[in-house]
Motif scaffolding. Sequence first.
Motif, PDB file in Angstrom:
ATOM      1  N   GLU A 196      -5.600  -4.386  -2.436  1.00 51.02           N
ATOM      2  CA  GLU A 196      -6.334  -5.043  -3.521  1.00 51.02           C
ATOM      3  C   GLU A 196      -5.546  -6.211  -4.095  1.00 51.02           C
ATOM      4  N   ARG A 197      -6.207  -7.377  -4.198  1.00 50.46           N
ATOM      5  CA  ARG A 197      -5.558  -8.563  -4.752  1.00 50.46           C
ATOM      6  C   ARG A 197      -6.216  -9.038  -6.044  1.00 50.46           C
ATOM      7  N   THR A 200      -5.076  -5.291  -9.429  1.00 48.74           N
ATOM      8  CA  THR A 200      -4.013  -4.575  -8.741  1.00 48.74           C
ATOM      9  C   THR A 200      -3.936  -3.103  -9.142  1.00 48.74           C
TER      10      THR A 200
END
Length: 252
Positions: A196-197, A200
């Motif tokens: 996940e970017r 977070t």
Amino acid sequence: MTRPTIIAIHGNGGGAFRFARLRPFFTENAPVAFEALTLPGFGGTPRDPDCRTLADYADRIEQFLTRIDAPRILLGHGIGGSLALEYLQRFAPSVTGVILHAPVGARLDTRWFPRVMGFPATRELGKRMLASPVLRPLWRRMLFSQPVPDDVANRFFAEYGACEAFGQMFELITAEWFAALEPITIPAILLWGARERVLTLDQAADFRAKLPAATIEIVSDWDHFPMLEQPEAYARKLMALSARLLAPANVV
């Protein structure tokens, strides 16, 4: 017993279309049914002038849910997770459990994107930039880790341009709103991708304070939009998590 139903709430900019790739996997023989709603002002639908607060949006969710037989599992992705949290403040008995997938709400006063979107002009500019065909190759690299069909990606980004409620979400979902949420004890799972970017994984602990009965589920190869990138794996995971939430030991 009536077959359980997962009811999905989309994130900002889009609508129920974000979950369309899951449909083939929720057959009549699947252990749970699946429904996704499009809230007013999202997915090309007109904005409802009566939706002025998050509580108003929670009312619209309740109107949708009560047309579906129990047991119900509420799924919220991104700001859909924020809306699910607001919903639980008012209507928790309507659902058996909740899955929050990379929800929005924690650290809004320190994360750069919510702070930038604190100004009306930047909200409109941000929406236009996300919808821009010229910038689409950049956004695809930033938001997707795996291939997404062109027709799906093009509609995904185009829906930002038609989202009349996009900027309003930054007005309503604030650090003050999140801090004021009362803890709700309900069977819950915080779902996160290890890749996940956008939101977070370290934010998960903040949501545990609001859902003290929640467990955390981390999927190693997911980014923020597995429902678009890996729809079958996403559907299977939702089925498995729903079974866990519906287990007798979890029902309170």
